[in-house]
Scaffold this motif. Sequence first.
Motif: not given
Length: 273
Positions: A174-178, A185-190, A246-263
């Motif tokens: 039910a979640l929107k695409d954005d 989820f995409a970051l988890f796969q990667k 995973f350094s901030a260069q590889v996984l920026p803070d914004e991406d880290l927040e979204m990864l944790m949001g997925y978990l």
Amino acid sequence: MDGELLKTLIALGALLLSLPLSAAQLDLQLDASSRTWQTEELLKHPQVQTVTIKDDVSYKKDMTYQVVPVAALLTGLKPEDHLQAVALDGFAAEMAAAPLLNKHGARAWLAIEDPAQPWPPLSAGKPGAGPFYLVWTDPEAGNISPEQWPFQVASIKLMAPVAQRFPALLPDPALKDDDPVKKGFALFQKNCLACHRLNGAGDAQFGPDLNIPYNPTEYFGADFLKRYIRDPQSLRQWPQAKMPGFSAQVLPDEDLEMLMGYLKHMAGRKVRP
């Protein structure tokens, strides 16, 4: 034990250690273009060359390898295809074909270990990265993560996308695409699926399941979970630890927040395997 027998065994052990590594084979399972490459064939490939990798992810220093462009081995593949690189130890890196086919910017290479000149151990008491190792030049240009540097590679397979193979990994439809959870989820796969399963889903044989019986967001405070992802051994130390930071260069803070949001989202979607 008899003294002479002990000397003989020691001498035999020294002889075995001095022998060169045996040649290996790389199994490419790519449908129409599937084939098996032997070490000797790859070292004689028409596009083989010598490349120096700056600050190699696995060796933590500059390394020079005999390499073949990965794109030269993935004939017939399209950028939208999905691949899985499987290592001898069960590490299973899920990889989009697009970056592997690049000929500019971040570029993927298959490093080939010459049995006559074996690579050094990754650390004391551990094997080297051979016989085959996927390395990158200019990785920053493609935001390449440590999980996209699989070593001890045994096979590369053309696979269906992760979401199709493992529906138990999917966030709420039910979640929107954005929605940031879908980006997570995409970051988890990667970044995670090469070593971990979730809800029992995944091909990795390496690290613990990240949802069953408990999700790390259920037993780590948010700040400590971030710290663990950035620098695992700053919180837990043991000799056989293999999780990279995973350094901030590889996984920026914004991406880290979204990864944790997925978990955190998936903690509410447990599916018993």
